[in-house]
Design a protein around this motif. Structure first.
Motif, PDB file in Angstrom:
ATOM      1  N   ASN A  81     -10.173 -35.931  99.581  1.00  0.00           N
ATOM      2  CA  ASN A  81     -11.587 -36.164  99.343  1.00  0.00           C
ATOM      3  C   ASN A  81     -11.835 -37.627  98.985  1.00  0.00           C
ATOM      4  O   ASN A  81     -11.517 -38.076  97.904  1.00  0.00           O
ATOM      5  N   GLN A  82     -12.411 -38.350  99.930  1.00  0.00           N
ATOM      6  CA  GLN A  82     -12.638 -39.786  99.748  1.00  0.00           C
ATOM      7  C   GLN A  82     -14.123 -40.099  99.691  1.00  0.00           C
ATOM      8  O   GLN A  82     -14.915 -39.493 100.399  1.00  0.00           O
ATOM      9  N   ARG A  83     -14.476 -41.098  98.859  1.00  0.00           N
ATOM     10  CA  ARG A  83     -15.871 -41.541  98.852  1.00  0.00           C
ATOM     11  C   ARG A  83     -15.982 -42.914  98.211  1.00  0.00           C
ATOM     12  O   ARG A  83     -15.522 -43.116  97.089  1.00  0.00           O
ATOM     13  N   ASP A  84     -16.546 -43.827  98.921  1.00  0.00           N
ATOM     14  CA  ASP A  84     -16.844 -45.159  98.383  1.00  0.00           C
ATOM     15  C   ASP A  84     -15.631 -45.805  97.718  1.00  0.00           C
ATOM     16  O   ASP A  84     -15.731 -46.353  96.620  1.00  0.00           O
TER      17      ASP A  84
ATOM     18  N   GLY B 297     -12.662 -34.557 104.208  1.00  0.00           N
ATOM     19  CA  GLY B 297     -14.098 -34.373 104.110  1.00  0.00           C
ATOM     20  C   GLY B 297     -14.581 -34.219 102.698  1.00  0.00           C
ATOM     21  O   GLY B 297     -13.915 -34.603 101.745  1.00  0.00           O
ATOM     22  N   ARG B 298     -15.735 -33.635 102.560  1.00  0.00           N
ATOM     23  CA  ARG B 298     -16.386 -33.578 101.255  1.00  0.00           C
ATOM     24  C   ARG B 298     -16.315 -32.193 100.635  1.00  0.00           C
ATOM     25  O   ARG B 298     -17.221 -31.767  99.949  1.00  0.00           O
TER      26      ARG B 298
ATOM     27  N   LYS C  79      -9.996 -36.041  89.125  1.00  0.00           N
ATOM     28  CA  LYS C  79     -10.808 -37.210  88.776  1.00  0.00           C
ATOM     29  C   LYS C  79     -10.971 -38.093  90.003  1.00  0.00           C
ATOM     30  O   LYS C  79     -10.135 -38.070  90.908  1.00  0.00           O
ATOM     31  N   TRP C  80     -12.043 -38.855  89.997  1.00  0.00           N
ATOM     32  CA  TRP C  80     -12.209 -39.854  91.050  1.00  0.00           C
ATOM     33  C   TRP C  80     -11.365 -41.070  90.675  1.00  0.00           C
ATOM     34  O   TRP C  80     -11.555 -41.671  89.630  1.00  0.00           O
TER      35      TRP C  80
END
Length: 359
Positions: free
Chosen positions: A266-269, A325-326, A333-334
DNA sequence: GAATCGTGGGA
DNA sequence: TTCCCAAGATT
């Protein structure tokens, strides 16, 4: 060869009964050392007499192949160049440098040992196997290896290689005690460190478990097993010693358990979702990995895994489906992607993140 | 003493 | 693909 330390005369002269004449024994030692001098592999820990570096190599090499150690060894020494540096480091930093090598208890005990050396030994290593043996993570083999290689103490090592070599030379099963005794009687006490390494090197490159290269063996004329081979073209593999006294060849051949697991990438920014294993887990405590799903997802988007990996941990063969994906990941944790390099991640996680070109 | 602890590579 | 491991130590 490293500098010789003062060794009491009684130990230097200690002689065990051997099934060969003194003359044969001397020739055996000579042949093996000569072969070692000519054919030994060029390995980084063979270029130093620094006890810290020899110790580190011995710990890393426990149950671990040379090829897997090389890169970790280099990076670990860059990060922790001395006993003092290692002793002062947070445990997570040490685990990070160990990440991917496996058997993480070794890394924690390595740090404990460094702290003990700094606190109780002025940052110096004891020069005798008996004293080294009392330190965390240093058992009978490692104590003898450090003492003989660094301090030239005439004490024999027995690892998996030496055990196999001695058994083959004798051509019969021996108890652990007999193997240690034989190894000690073979030992060349003038160059104990090199001789110990020559026995291991022979086992690692010539006297192989399944397909021994007897025609190229420097000590074949002293080998009962080689002598009894019906033909040079045939190979004799080690027979199992399932229930013989002192048998240590193969610990219970329990077949592998297969398991299928699903996890989320899960990847984001520039962040990625990771979870930390419990600190009190027996398996890879405190290390970070991808969030896992309790079961196969069937309504997620996309439903097909991004990639599937195979990965075995101890006796379990995992088939790991990584979904990208999301997907909602409540746990974890991010983590900024840039800070992953400073995090102790499991070997599987490392494998996946590399495949995803994230690290 | 037996069980446990990781991993990647070769046969 | 599957199996077998490789410079052991600890509990």
């Amino acid at each position: 060869m490293c500098a010789r330390a003062a060794i009491p005369a009684e130990k230097r002269l200690a002689a065990s009964p051997v099934p060969r004449t003194g003359k044969n024994l001397a020739a055996f030692r000579r042949a093996l050392l000569r072969w070692y001098d000519r054919h030994r592999r060029d390995l980084p820990w063979r270029k130093t007499c620094d006890p810290y570096r020899i110790w580190l190599s011995e710990i890393m090499l426990q149950q671990t192949r040379v090829a897997a150690v090389l890169e970790h060894y280099r990076i670990f020494l860059e990060r922790f160049p001395s006993v003092e540096a290692l002793a002062a480091a947070p445990e997570d930093a040490v685990l990070t440098a160990w990440s991917g090598l496996g058997y993480y208890r070794r890394a924690r005990m390595l740090r404990q040992c460094a702290q003990e050396l700094v606190q109780n030994h002025g940052g110096r290593f004891p020069d005798r196997a008996e004293a080294l043996r009392t330190l965390p993570g240093i058992g009978r083999y490692t104590a003898a290896a450090i003492a003989s290689i660094v301090f030239e103490e005439p004490t024999a090592v027995v690892d998996g290689n030496v055990e196999r070599v001695v058994q083959r030379l004798q051509g019969r099963d021996l108890t652990d005690q007999q193997i240690w005794q034989q190894a000690q009687s073979f030992l060349n006490t003038s160059r104990p460190g090199d001789f110990n390494q020559s026995m291991m090197e022979l086992g690692a490159t010539v006297c192989l478990p399944r397909d021994p290269k007897c025609p190229t063996c420097p000590v074949r004329k002293w080998c009962v097993t080689e002598q009894s081979r019906p033909s040079a073209n045939r190979t004799i593999t080690m027979e199992r010693r399932a229930s013989s006294p002192g048998g240590t060849l193969t610990p219970s051949s329990s077949r592998q358990v297969k398991k299928e697991i699903w996890c989320v990438l899960n990847q984001r920014d520039g962040y990625i979702r990771l979870v930390q294993r419990p600190r009190d887990s027996s398996l890879m405590p405190g290390m970070w990995e991808l969030p896992q799903l309790s079961r196969k997802p069937h309504r997620t988007t996309p439903s097909a895994p991004w990639r599937t990996f195979r990965h075995s941990i101890t006796r379990t063969d995992f088939t790991v489906h990584v979904h990208a994906g999301r997907a909602a990941a409540a746990k974890g944790k991010w983590i900024p992607v840039a800070s992953i390099v400073g995090l102790p991640i499991t070997g599987l996680t490392r494998k996946i993140l590399k495949a995803a070109a994230i690290i």
